[in-house]
Write a protein that holds these residues in place. Structure first.
Motif, PDB file in Angstrom:
ATOM      1  N   LEU A  46       0.834  -1.204   0.000  1.00  0.00           N
ATOM      2  CA  LEU A  46       0.000   0.000   0.000  1.00  0.00           C
ATOM      3  C   LEU A  46       0.867   1.252   0.000  1.00  0.00           C
ATOM      4  O   LEU A  46       0.604   2.196  -0.746  1.00  0.00           O
ATOM      5  CB  LEU A  46      -0.941   0.008   1.207  1.00  0.00           C
ATOM      6  N   GLU A  47       1.912   1.252   0.818  1.00  0.00           N
ATOM      7  CA  GLU A  47       2.796   2.417   0.856  1.00  0.00           C
ATOM      8  C   GLU A  47       3.464   2.649  -0.499  1.00  0.00           C
ATOM      9  O   GLU A  47       3.574   3.793  -0.954  1.00  0.00           O
ATOM     10  CB  GLU A  47       3.839   2.251   1.966  1.00  0.00           C
ATOM     11  N   SER A  48       3.863   1.572  -1.160  1.00  0.00           N
ATOM     12  CA  SER A  48       4.472   1.710  -2.500  1.00  0.00           C
ATOM     13  C   SER A  48       3.460   2.271  -3.490  1.00  0.00           C
ATOM     14  O   SER A  48       3.782   3.128  -4.310  1.00  0.00           O
ATOM     15  CB  SER A  48       4.973   0.353  -3.001  1.00  0.00           C
ATOM     16  N   ALA A  49       2.220   1.786  -3.400  1.00  0.00           N
ATOM     17  CA  ALA A  49       1.173   2.266  -4.303  1.00  0.00           C
ATOM     18  C   ALA A  49       0.906   3.749  -4.073  1.00  0.00           C
ATOM     19  O   ALA A  49       0.826   4.531  -5.036  1.00  0.00           O
ATOM     20  CB  ALA A  49      -0.108   1.458  -4.093  1.00  0.00           C
ATOM     21  N   LEU A  50       0.770   4.146  -2.825  1.00  0.00           N
ATOM     22  CA  LEU A  50       0.474   5.544  -2.510  1.00  0.00           C
ATOM     23  C   LEU A  50       1.612   6.467  -2.962  1.00  0.00           C
ATOM     24  O   LEU A  50       1.368   7.576  -3.420  1.00  0.00           O
ATOM     25  CB  LEU A  50       0.207   5.711  -1.009  1.00  0.00           C
ATOM     26  N   ASN A  51       2.846   5.976  -2.845  1.00  0.00           N
ATOM     27  CA  ASN A  51       4.001   6.774  -3.287  1.00  0.00           C
ATOM     28  C   ASN A  51       4.103   6.863  -4.808  1.00  0.00           C
ATOM     29  O   ASN A  51       4.676   7.811  -5.344  1.00  0.00           O
ATOM     30  CB  ASN A  51       5.299   6.198  -2.715  1.00  0.00           C
ATOM     31  N   ALA A  52       3.557   5.861  -5.516  1.00  0.00           N
ATOM     32  CA  ALA A  52       3.649   5.837  -6.979  1.00  0.00           C
ATOM     33  C   ALA A  52       2.595   6.725  -7.650  1.00  0.00           C
ATOM     34  O   ALA A  52       2.715   7.045  -8.827  1.00  0.00           O
ATOM     35  CB  ALA A  52       3.502   4.395  -7.488  1.00  0.00           C
ATOM     36  N   LEU A  53       1.572   7.130  -6.902  1.00  0.00           N
ATOM     37  CA  LEU A  53       0.482   7.925  -7.475  1.00  0.00           C
ATOM     38  C   LEU A  53       0.912   9.355  -7.775  1.00  0.00           C
ATOM     39  O   LEU A  53       1.641   9.971  -7.010  1.00  0.00           O
ATOM     40  CB  LEU A  53      -0.713   7.944  -6.516  1.00  0.00           C
ATOM     41  N   SER A  54       0.431   9.860  -8.905  1.00  0.00           N
ATOM     42  CA  SER A  54       0.680  11.241  -9.321  1.00  0.00           C
ATOM     43  C   SER A  54      -0.655  11.908  -9.623  1.00  0.00           C
ATOM     44  O   SER A  54      -1.653  11.232  -9.881  1.00  0.00           O
ATOM     45  CB  SER A  54       1.529  11.260 -10.591  1.00  0.00           C
ATOM     46  N   PRO A  55      -0.692  13.234  -9.611  1.00  0.00           N
ATOM     47  CA  PRO A  55      -1.935  13.936  -9.971  1.00  0.00           C
ATOM     48  C   PRO A  55      -2.467  13.440 -11.319  1.00  0.00           C
ATOM     49  O   PRO A  55      -1.708  13.227 -12.263  1.00  0.00           O
ATOM     50  CB  PRO A  55      -1.509  15.406 -10.042  1.00  0.00           C
ATOM     51  N   GLY A  56      -3.781  13.223 -11.373  1.00  0.00           N
ATOM     52  CA  GLY A  56      -4.428  12.738 -12.583  1.00  0.00           C
ATOM     53  C   GLY A  56      -4.565  11.219 -12.626  1.00  0.00           C
ATOM     54  O   GLY A  56      -5.302  10.684 -13.448  1.00  0.00           O
ATOM     55  N   ASP A  57      -3.859  10.496 -11.737  1.00  0.00           N
ATOM     56  CA  ASP A  57      -3.957   9.031 -11.691  1.00  0.00           C
ATOM     57  C   ASP A  57      -5.265   8.595 -11.043  1.00  0.00           C
ATOM     58  O   ASP A  57      -5.949   9.384 -10.382  1.00  0.00           O
ATOM     59  CB  ASP A  57      -2.801   8.425 -10.886  1.00  0.00           C
ATOM     60  N   THR A  58      -5.582   7.323 -11.227  1.00  0.00           N
ATOM     61  CA  THR A  58      -6.739   6.707 -10.573  1.00  0.00           C
ATOM     62  C   THR A  58      -6.249   5.518  -9.763  1.00  0.00           C
ATOM     63  O   THR A  58      -5.527   4.672 -10.277  1.00  0.00           O
ATOM     64  CB  THR A  58      -7.788   6.235 -11.612  1.00  0.00           C
ATOM     65  N   PHE A  59      -6.644   5.481  -8.498  1.00  0.00           N
ATOM     66  CA  PHE A  59      -6.285   4.381  -7.599  1.00  0.00           C
ATOM     67  C   PHE A  59      -7.496   3.463  -7.501  1.00  0.00           C
ATOM     68  O   PHE A  59      -8.582   3.907  -7.125  1.00  0.00           O
ATOM     69  CB  PHE A  59      -5.904   4.933  -6.221  1.00  0.00           C
ATOM     70  N   ILE A  60      -7.320   2.186  -7.824  1.00  0.00           N
ATOM     71  CA  ILE A  60      -8.447   1.257  -7.904  1.00  0.00           C
ATOM     72  C   ILE A  60      -8.240   0.076  -6.959  1.00  0.00           C
ATOM     73  O   ILE A  60      -7.158  -0.512  -6.910  1.00  0.00           O
ATOM     74  CB  ILE A  60      -8.627   0.728  -9.346  1.00  0.00           C
TER      75      ILE A  60
END
Length: 193
Positions: A46-60
């Protein structure tokens, strides 16, 4: 970019169903935690996923409880996404913060979380008041034993010693002595009212 997150609580469970649903939803990358409870938000995947997110992305996520079990924590995470311009989507519950209906559902969840927070706070305050009425001590344990507290009362009330003098003899900070005497005064006022 669409990033997915999958989690199972035990080593025996499989991530296959979640992976398949996330790929079908268009996720280009899927982060995973295997054998980790949803009650903690400190998970490597989860921490890796949250760190990989950038503005405009979608977290699913496949299901909302894969992200977390606490409504309060879920609302905090999804609010953080909104502030970072990241959309959130839960496939099973059909929550999509990119759509008006999804935002409505999320706002209803946030209102429920706030209501839950208020109820918890109200119950906590009521419990603390009741405990005080019954003379129970709240907070961390006293620095002085009951015999030491009685000796402090005697030294201050009968022998008229100063707070700093008594504190030094008991090897505690003067504020400890002051708190004891203040508490005694509060108890006396409560019992007389």
């Amino acid at each position: 970019m669409k990033l997915g997150y999958a989690r199972v609580s035990t080593e025996e469970q499989s991530l296959d169903l979640q992976r398949s649903a996330l790929r079908k939803a268009g996720c280009t990358e899927i982060f995973e935690d295997h054998g980790i409870s949803g009650s903690s938000f400190r998970r490597p995947g989860l921490e890796s996923a949250l760190n990989a997110l950038s503005p405009g992305d979608t977290f699913i996520v496949w299901k909302l409880d894969r992200l977390g079990r606490s409504l309060l924590n879920l609302v905090e995470v999804i609010n953080d996404f909104a502030q970072r311009d990241i959309a959130f989507k839960s496939l099973t519950e059909s929550i999509d913060t990119d759509s008006p209906g999804g935002r409505l559902i999320f706002h209803m969840m946030a209102a429920l979380a706030e209501f839950e927070r208020s109820l918890i706070s109200e119950r906590t305050r009521a419990g603390m008041q009741e405990a005080k009425k019954q003379g129970r001590h709240l907070g961390r344990p006293f620095a002085l034993s009951q015999d030491q507290q009685d000796a402090v009362r005697y030294d201050i009330l009968v022998l008229n010693k100063s707070t700093s003098e008594v504190a030094k003899s008991m090897n505690v900070h003067p504020r400890t002595i002051t708190r004891l005497m203040e508490r005694d005064t509060e108890v006396a006022i409560t019992q007389n009212s």
